[in-house]
Motif scaffolding. Structure first.
Motif, PDB file in Angstrom:
ATOM      1  N   LEU A  95       0.825  -1.212   0.000  1.00 15.77           N
ATOM      2  CA  LEU A  95       0.000   0.000   0.000  1.00 15.77           C
ATOM      3  C   LEU A  95       0.854   1.254   0.000  1.00 15.77           C
ATOM      4  N   LEU A  96       1.937   1.233   0.773  1.00 14.80           N
ATOM      5  CA  LEU A  96       2.811   2.401   0.841  1.00 14.80           C
ATOM      6  C   LEU A  96       3.432   2.695  -0.519  1.00 14.80           C
ATOM      7  N   VAL A  97       3.835   1.653  -1.221  1.00 20.48           N
ATOM      8  CA  VAL A  97       4.386   1.845  -2.567  1.00 20.48           C
ATOM      9  C   VAL A  97       3.323   2.450  -3.486  1.00 20.48           C
ATOM     10  N   ILE A  98       2.096   1.947  -3.395  1.00 18.59           N
ATOM     11  CA  ILE A  98       1.009   2.472  -4.237  1.00 18.59           C
ATOM     12  C   ILE A  98       0.698   3.918  -3.871  1.00 18.59           C
ATOM     13  N   ARG A  99       0.702   4.224  -2.596  1.00 17.69           N
ATOM     14  CA  ARG A  99       0.444   5.603  -2.165  1.00 17.69           C
ATOM     15  C   ARG A  99       1.522   6.547  -2.684  1.00 17.69           C
ATOM     16  N   LEU A 100       2.765   6.097  -2.635  1.00 19.46           N
ATOM     17  CA  LEU A 100       3.843   6.933  -3.159  1.00 19.46           C
ATOM     18  C   LEU A 100       3.700   7.131  -4.666  1.00 19.46           C
ATOM     19  N   LEU A 101       3.276   6.078  -5.348  1.00 22.07           N
ATOM     20  CA  LEU A 101       3.133   6.151  -6.798  1.00 22.07           C
ATOM     21  C   LEU A 101       1.982   7.072  -7.205  1.00 22.07           C
ATOM     22  N   MET A 102       0.894   7.021  -6.426  1.00 22.91           N
ATOM     23  CA  MET A 102      -0.305   7.771  -6.799  1.00 22.91           C
ATOM     24  C   MET A 102      -0.541   9.005  -5.948  1.00 22.91           C
ATOM     25  N   GLU A 121      -2.803  10.159   0.364  1.00 19.30           N
ATOM     26  CA  GLU A 121      -2.593  10.276   1.796  1.00 19.30           C
ATOM     27  C   GLU A 121      -3.292   9.134   2.513  1.00 19.30           C
ATOM     28  N   MET A 122      -2.999   8.984   3.824  1.00 16.95           N
ATOM     29  CA  MET A 122      -3.555   7.853   4.579  1.00 16.95           C
ATOM     30  C   MET A 122      -5.071   7.932   4.701  1.00 16.95           C
ATOM     31  N   GLY A 123      -5.633   9.135   4.873  1.00 16.99           N
ATOM     32  CA  GLY A 123      -7.075   9.273   5.077  1.00 16.99           C
ATOM     33  C   GLY A 123      -7.886   9.126   3.817  1.00 16.99           C
ATOM     34  N   SER A 124      -7.226   9.071   2.650  1.00 18.57           N
ATOM     35  CA  SER A 124      -7.943   9.005   1.382  1.00 18.57           C
ATOM     36  C   SER A 124      -8.456   7.597   1.136  1.00 18.57           C
ATOM     37  N   LEU A 125      -9.653   7.515   0.514  1.00 21.13           N
ATOM     38  CA  LEU A 125     -10.197   6.209   0.144  1.00 21.13           C
ATOM     39  C   LEU A 125      -9.679   5.750  -1.202  1.00 21.13           C
ATOM     40  N   GLY A 126      -9.152   6.702  -1.998  1.00 17.49           N
ATOM     41  CA  GLY A 126      -8.666   6.379  -3.328  1.00 17.49           C
ATOM     42  C   GLY A 126      -9.092   7.434  -4.320  1.00 17.49           C
ATOM     43  N   PRO A 127      -8.632   7.356  -5.539  1.00 16.48           N
ATOM     44  CA  PRO A 127      -9.012   8.344  -6.550  1.00 16.48           C
ATOM     45  C   PRO A 127     -10.493   8.235  -6.885  1.00 16.48           C
ATOM     46  N   SER A 128     -11.169   9.348  -6.913  1.00 14.98           N
ATOM     47  CA  SER A 128     -12.602   9.348  -7.167  1.00 14.98           C
ATOM     48  C   SER A 128     -12.879   9.289  -8.652  1.00 14.98           C
ATOM     49  N   PRO A 129     -13.790   8.423  -9.105  1.00 17.28           N
ATOM     50  CA  PRO A 129     -14.133   8.356 -10.518  1.00 17.28           C
ATOM     51  C   PRO A 129     -15.100   9.454 -10.940  1.00 17.28           C
ATOM     52  N   MET A 130     -15.643  10.218 -10.003  1.00 16.74           N
ATOM     53  CA  MET A 130     -16.605  11.262 -10.307  1.00 16.74           C
ATOM     54  C   MET A 130     -15.912  12.466 -10.937  1.00 16.74           C
ATOM     55  N   LYS A 131     -16.508  13.072 -11.916  1.00 16.72           N
ATOM     56  CA  LYS A 131     -15.992  14.255 -12.576  1.00 16.72           C
ATOM     57  C   LYS A 131     -16.775  15.468 -12.090  1.00 16.72           C
ATOM     58  N   THR A 132     -16.072  16.533 -11.761  1.00 20.27           N
ATOM     59  CA  THR A 132     -16.718  17.757 -11.289  1.00 20.27           C
ATOM     60  C   THR A 132     -16.409  18.899 -12.238  1.00 20.27           C
ATOM     61  N   ARG A 133     -17.323  19.860 -12.266  1.00 23.27           N
ATOM     62  CA  ARG A 133     -17.143  21.030 -13.119  1.00 23.27           C
ATOM     63  C   ARG A 133     -16.163  22.002 -12.489  1.00 23.27           C
ATOM     64  N   SER A 134     -15.481  22.744 -13.326  1.00 19.68           N
ATOM     65  CA  SER A 134     -14.500  23.699 -12.842  1.00 19.68           C
ATOM     66  C   SER A 134     -14.604  24.978 -13.648  1.00 19.68           C
ATOM     67  N   ARG A 182      -5.428  12.174 -16.503  1.00 27.07           N
ATOM     68  CA  ARG A 182      -5.166  11.059 -17.425  1.00 27.07           C
ATOM     69  C   ARG A 182      -3.939  10.269 -16.967  1.00 27.07           C
ATOM     70  N   ASP A 183      -2.935  11.005 -16.515  1.00 25.58           N
ATOM     71  CA  ASP A 183      -1.728  10.332 -16.036  1.00 25.58           C
ATOM     72  C   ASP A 183      -2.033   9.487 -14.810  1.00 25.58           C
ATOM     73  N   GLN A 184      -2.817  10.041 -13.904  1.00 25.48           N
ATOM     74  CA  GLN A 184      -3.167   9.288 -12.697  1.00 25.48           C
ATOM     75  C   GLN A 184      -4.047   8.093 -13.034  1.00 25.48           C
ATOM     76  N   HIS A 223      -3.317   4.301 -12.230  1.00 25.39           N
ATOM     77  CA  HIS A 223      -4.325   3.514 -11.526  1.00 25.39           C
ATOM     78  C   HIS A 223      -4.573   2.189 -12.238  1.00 25.39           C
ATOM     79  N   HIS A 224      -4.680   2.232 -13.563  1.00 27.80           N
ATOM     80  CA  HIS A 224      -4.883   1.005 -14.329  1.00 27.80           C
ATOM     81  C   HIS A 224      -3.703   0.048 -14.166  1.00 27.80           C
ATOM     82  N   MET A 225      -2.498   0.587 -14.115  1.00 35.81           N
ATOM     83  CA  MET A 225      -1.322  -0.257 -13.941  1.00 35.81           C
ATOM     84  C   MET A 225      -1.355  -0.959 -12.579  1.00 35.81           C
TER      85      MET A 225
END
Length: 1227
Positions: free
Chosen positions: A910-917, A920-933, A948-950, A954-956
């Motif tokens: 997990l630590l390796v994945i966290r460093l790669l992506m 932080e510890m409190g995060s559940l993971g990257p959100s698939p939801m798209k928000t307007r900006s 896109r890079d993230q 993530h796919h890897m």
């Protein structure tokens, strides 16, 4: 007696239990039990004027228990009886006296010891009457009866005289004057009219009580007539009083009550304490008897709080008393010894007295009494004195320090005669360096360090007022005495380095370094003052050159440091400390310090020119300065000096921002476990660093010398390869001389064993007659013993080498801890993960000892790294390295078996994945939801590119995890643990959400075994929590909900009471309950699911029933109690042969069609046999073998209780027995 026993059967059991609690040895429990007994009786007492049955029973039982010889029974029962007398007025004196007469009487069948117990019970019963104040309401006849009985006990049993006399004195203090004169005085008057002649401690105790409470009876005329003076406590009676105190020692180990009364009288009498103590202290301490010393220390403890002047303290602690005190505290007595306890209580009282005293002279006098007594002080007394010194005020500390230095001036005239005193002065001065009251007085700390340093390394031969502490001449000291000064000097430096004199650690370190630099300047003044002082150890020309160069460098660095350059401040601190440490150690370890100082100078010049640490490994001709410093710090960590290790850790703490992967590799190489480690000797001394020998000249010569050094290194590598190829060579060429010495010693031992035969074999004559058989047998025995001794020596050396290696690894972990707390970047974090895991895994089997402690420390270091790792700003590490580390972590998990270590390896992945992506510890993971900006187009493009890079990363990650998860769920040879995946999925469910498709497909596939479905359900349950739905979005959650409900329905549709997979049903219920709890709008659960669960309820165990109730509660349906559940449970408990069909079906092979089959956890006999063998053996780390997947899965199958492999084995055996029994019944 018979009537009492009959009543005992009618008393409530809850009341009876309280009497057992009264016999406990714990005082608090006795008090609680007494209170509970009184409260319980009070509730049963309807009429307060009468005695109920329970109260009468309690009185009888308590009085009978007073004669019990059971430990603590008398104490507890007397406390309870006293409380009853205070709480119930109906229990009068007549009731107690009647019970005593009935239950505490002689029947002429008791032995003498039993009669003594009965007499003691009587005394305790009468004592409760006095302590509860009930004797004050007694009649004259009752009081006289009690006193007569007590006097009779005094005459019959000498060992009960003290407690009986105390009871009489209490009665005398409560009864009225007329009753006293008629009932008490008449019984004791004969003893009190004998005067000092034959006066015992008990007699004096009675006399003082009568004089205090009945002065009209015992008036001045009475005292004058029978005791020689109208006042008992006066100067004329001191000798008589001390005779009484001396007699009181006969009650040892019990301290007689007269001693407390004498101290109390002493505080009010017109007699000085000095006269009193001088008169009789030699009676107690001259012969050093335990009984008299115990009483003397007790009196000192009681008298101490009343002392007000230094003269009184000096009188209390003369040299003769201090010697006895030191002998007792630091002697061989056990802590349970009454004398040792009395001495400890006095020292504790002495510490409290100094802390509370506002008189500086009193505190100083206490310490002077000890250091003026020249006797060796042990560890216990030294700790007590250090506690006293730590409590000194600022004024007292300075005054005491100056007094110590003046005392040393007196001792220095003849060091040999005052050796103990000089050692004590050095120790006390060292303690004064770190005091809370003088922490901000750095000039005072420097003065104390100068005193210790001067007398550690120089002898004053000529007075000088210009140099501090050289105002008097000193004589040369012996090596042992000089070593004591040096040890205290370096320990003072170490203590001051770890002591926070300022508000922050960095400011404290700056002040410390300033003080140390001034100390080095003071040493330079002493070196130059050749006419004033003579050095103990003279410097050579090279050593002097290094010293002068270092001092000049320190002065220059101080000026740069004051220039306030924040970017170089940490480097300045680190190298200042290194220079100071090795410069001061130049006086005790010349060779190592000189070479170290040379290297430090070169490294410092490189460090101040270097801008930032290099994160890329590249080919180089010479090591970086941080690598040389790291090796130097490791050398310091291997030393036995605590100052060296503390200086190394402090220096490393300043250089954490400059650590490179290569320098970190020097540390992790020590942590890596190798086969040759245990047999390789570790030297805990400074060694010359060969890697920095090419860095002597900085200007222009580095290139050529680097090339020469490379050639030397290549030659060394060739030599190492040749030596490794030689199987018979055990040591390198540098150790050949030592090997020859060992061989010579062995040769000598063999010659000694052979005797004359060896001498004949060494001679040149060849025609010697052969030895006979008897002689040969004797020689064989001697040779066998020689070889055994040689083997034992080698084993002892190997054991010691292993011990030193473990100790060194533990010390190196301290450096790792410092680096971890500094939040290292990604490249260093990756370099730390696997050495820590390997060290943790290598000590997995050792729960105790040095290896166990090392493993615990490595585990705590890794968990700290997991929490402290720097997540953001890790662009310097390539993705390939992250993916490689991730795969390494997955493979490493197959080599461990302990659940905790499996979770640690999972956290490493997990630590390796966290460093790669960058998670932080409190995060559940990257959100698939798209928000307007509403940001600009450029910012949007940049953000989209980042997303896109993230997403690619993530796919890897998912591909790697999903591939190993499929292997875990499908391949039998895979040795992965389900806890490895569960830990990751439960901590970052959104990150790994794509794997839910694989898990759901596994659950819905009818061809998958029940065991694999159970594993998939367990992993899926870990991914459900309240935050997942919000993060995923409504569309993704709805799609998952439909698939989940369909999968649950499909599983339950094929479950029946005959084929009831317990663990699968349990995990399905867990998933359903978690889904209902975390989903805001859950999908409608089909009726067939709830109906199916309702129909299977009879087969549920406790865990499934709990989950089922949670499901029904969430669905708004009540769960009526199962009336047959208790019957079924009773049948299972009694092991009825008919049993339940569901439990038996779990261990049978179920034959159904291929399209509609729910496979049981145990498919066939061959699989069951393979699993049974696997759970009864330890899981071995090695190449993948057949059946390893089910072995490891079974070993961690129970997640709720974390059961181990042995427990699973027991369950499998039990299932097999049930299966055999069912088979027999069917036949």
């Amino acid at each position: 007696m018979i009537m009492g026993s009959k009543k005992a059967h009618k008393v409530d059991k809850s009341l009876l239990n309280k009497f057992w609690q009264l016999a406990e040895s714990n005082q608090n429990k006795i008090i609680q039990a007494s209170k509970a007994l009184v409260d319980d009786i009070d509730k049963r007492q309807v009429d307060k004027s009468e005695i109920c049955e329970e109260l009468q029973y309690s009185i009888n039982r308590l009085i009978k228990g007073l004669a019990s010889n059971r430990q603590s029974a008398r104490h507890g029962f007397s406390v309870a009886l006293c409380q009853i007398l205070r709480s119930f007025p109906a229990v009068n004196v007549d009731v107690i006296l009647g019970a005593v007469a009935e239950h505490l009487k002689f029947t002429q069948k008791e032995s003498r010891s039993e009669q003594g117990n009965i007499l003691l019970g009587k005394v305790l019963a009468y004592l409760t009457l006095a302590q509860s104040d009930r004797i004050a309401s007694a009649t004259q006849e009752q009081v006289q009866k009690v006193v007569q009985s007590l006097v009779q006990v005094c005459r019959n049993r000498a060992y009960l005289k003290q407690i009986s006399t105390y009871a009489i004195s209490l009665i005398a203090s409560q009864v009225k004057a007329d009753i006293f004169k008629a009932s008490v005085w008449s019984e004791i008057e004969a003893d009190l009219t004998q005067g000092w002649t034959g006066c015992s401690p008990d007699t004096l105790l009675l006399l003082l009580a009568c004089q205090k409470y009945h002065p009209k009876t015992v008036d001045k005329a009475f005292l004058k007539t029978y005791w020689g003076s109208s006042v008992i406590f006066c100067a004329e009676n001191l000798k008589h009083i001390w005779n009484v105190i001396k007699l009181s020692t006969s009650s040892y180990p019990v301290i007689h009550l007269i001693n407390d009364e004498i101290v109390q009288q002493l505080t009010t009498a017109k007699i000085s304490f000095t006269d009193f103590w001088t008169e009789g202290r030699d009676l107690l301490f001259s012969k050093e008897h335990h009984s008299s010393v115990s009483v003397g220390l007790y009196l000192m403890t009681k008298i101490l709080p009343h002392l007000t002047s230094p003269e009184e303290i000096e009188c209390l602690l003369p040299a003769s008393v201090v010697r006895v005190l030191v002998k007792v505290i630091d002697g061989k007595q056990k802590k349970t010894n009454p004398v040792h306890q009395a001495a400890s209580q006095f020292m504790n009282g002495l510490v409290a007295y100094v802390k509370s005293s506002e008189n500086t002279d009193n505190s100083i006098k206490v310490l002077h009494c000890f250091h003026e007594t020249q006797c060796p002080k042990g560890a216990n007394l030294t700790r007590s004195l250090e506690t006293i010194i730590q409590s000194l005020s600022t004024e007292a500390a300075r005054q005491y320090g100056e007094n110590l230095m003046k005392t040393f001036k007196k001792y220095a005239k003849d060091p040999k005669e005052n050796m103990v005193g000089i050692q004590h002065v050095a120790t006390q001065v060292r303690m004064l360096v770190t005091l809370p009251s003088t922490s901000d007085d750095h000039a005072w700390q420097l003065r104390l360090l100068q005193f210790l340093g001067l007398h550690s390394f120089w002898t004053v031969q000529s007075k000088s007022s210009e140099i501090p502490h050289c105002s008097f001449n000193t004589q040369p000291m012996e090596e042992k005495l000089r070593k004591a000064f040096q040890d205290n000097f370096y320990k003072a430096l170490s203590n001051l380095l770890s002591y926070n004199t300022e508000k922050t650690k960095t400011s404290s370190l700056d002040i410390y370094l300033d003080t140390a630099c001034q100390l080095c300047k003071y040493f330079q003044d002493l070196i130059e003052a050749t006419e004033v002082v003579t050095p103990v150890l003279s410097f050579s020309e090279d050593e002097m050159e290094q010293w002068v160069k270092t001092v000049l460098c320190l002065m220059g660095m101080q000026e740069k440091n004051t220039a306030n350059n924040p970017e170089r401040l940490d480097i300045h601190r680190a190298f200042l400390l290194l220079f100071v440490f090795h410069a001061l150690h130049l006086f005790v370890s010349k060779e190592n310090s000189v070479s170290a100082l040379q290297d430090i100078h070169i490294c410092y010049n490189k460090a101040v020119k270097h801008k930032r640490r290099s994160t890329v490994k590249s080919a180089k001709s010479e090591p970086e300065w941080i690598e040389v410093v790291t090796e130097l710090l490791q050398s310091m960590m291997s030393q036995g000096s605590s100052f060296a290790r503390l200086a190394a850790k402090t220096t490393f703490g300043c250089l954490t921002d400059h650590v490179t992967p290569d320098s970190l590799g020097l540390i992790t190489d020590v942590l890596k476990s190798e086969k040759g480690d245990e047999s390789t000797p570790i030297s805990f001394e400074d060694e010359k660093e060969e890697d920095v020998s090419d860095m002597e000249n900085e200007d222009g010569e580095n290139g050529q010398e680097a090339l020469e050094d490379e050639e030397e290194e290549k030659e060394d590598e060739k030599t190492d390869e040749e030596e490794s190829e030689d199987e018979e060579s055990e040591e390198s060429s540098s150790d050949e001389e030592r090997e020859e010495e060992v061989n010579e010693e062995f040769r000598s031992a063999v010659k000694s064993a052979l005797g004359e035969a060896a001498e004949k074999s060494d001679s040149e004559e060849e025609s010697e007659p052969d030895l006979d058989d008897e002689t040969m047998f004797k020689l064989d025995g001697a040779l066998v013993q020689v070889f055994k001794n040689m083997r034992k020596t080698k084993e002892a050396e190997a054991k010691e080498n292993k011990k030193q290696l473990l100790a060194f690894k533990t010390r190196v972990l301290d450096l790792v801890e410092i680096l971890v707390k500094s939040q290292p970047p990604a490249d260093l974090t990756l370099d730390l993960i696997f050495p820590l895991l390997e060290l943790l895994a290598s000590t997995e089997k050792h729960k105790e000892g040095m290896e166990g402690e090392l493993g615990k420390k490595a585990g705590s270091m890794f968990r700290l790294l997991y929490r402290k790792a720097k997540i953001h700003g890790n662009m310097a590490v390539s993705r390939d390295r992250y993916l490689e580390a991730m795969n390494n972590a997955i493979q490493f998990s197959t080599k461990v078996t302990t659940k905790q270590i499996v979770n640690d390896v999972s956290d490493a992945c997990l630590l390796v994945i966290r460093l790669l992506m960058n998670l932080e510890m409190g995060s559940l993971g990257p959100s698939p939801m798209k928000t307007r900006s509403k940001k600009s187009q450029k910012e949007k493009d940049k953000k989209e590119e980042k997303e896109r890079d993230q997403e690619t990363v993530h796919h890897m990650v998912i591909d790697v995890v999903q591939s190993n998860l499929r292997d875990f769920l499908q391949k039998k040879k895979q040795k992965l643990h389900r806890e490895f995946f569960y830990n990751m999925f439960s901590k970052f469910p959104v990150l790994f959400w794509p794997v839910t498709e694989t898990l759901l497909n596994t659950i819905q596939d009818d061809q998958v075994k029940v065991f694999i479905k159970t594993q998939a359900c367990y992993l899926l349950s870990g991914m459900l929590n309240k935050d997942v739905e919000k993060t995923l979005g409504e569309e993704a959650w709805t799609e998952f909900s439909l698939s989940l409900v369909a999968g649950i329905s499909r599983i339950l549709r094929l479950v029946s009471k005959e084929a009831f997979p317990t663990k699968l049903v349990h995990d399905v219920c867990v998933i359903l309950r978690k889904y209902l709890n975390c989903s805001q709008k859950p999908e409608e659960i089909p009726e067939e699911v709830t109906e199916k669960l309702e129909s299977l309820k009879g087969s549920f165990n406790t865990d499934i029933r709990k989950e089922y109730q949670g499901i029904m509660s969430k669905l708004g349906k009540t769960t009526p109690p199962n009336t047959n559940h208790n019957k079924n449970a009773r049948k299972r408990k009694n092991k009825d042969k008919t049993g339940t069909a569901g439990q038996a079906a779990e261990n049978k092979k179920v034959k159904t069609s291929e399209t509609e089959t729910v496979t049981s956890p145990v498919v066939n006999k061959q699989t069951r046999k393979r699993k049974q063998n696997s759970v009864n053996e330890k899981v071995k780390v090695g190449p993948k073998t057949k059946g390893s997947e089910s072995d490891l899965e079974t070993s961690m199958n129970d997640r709720s209780s974390g059961s181990n492999i042995q427990e699973e084995g027991k369950k499998s055996k039990k299932k097999k027995k049930v299966h055999n029994r069912e088979k027999t019944n069917a036949e």
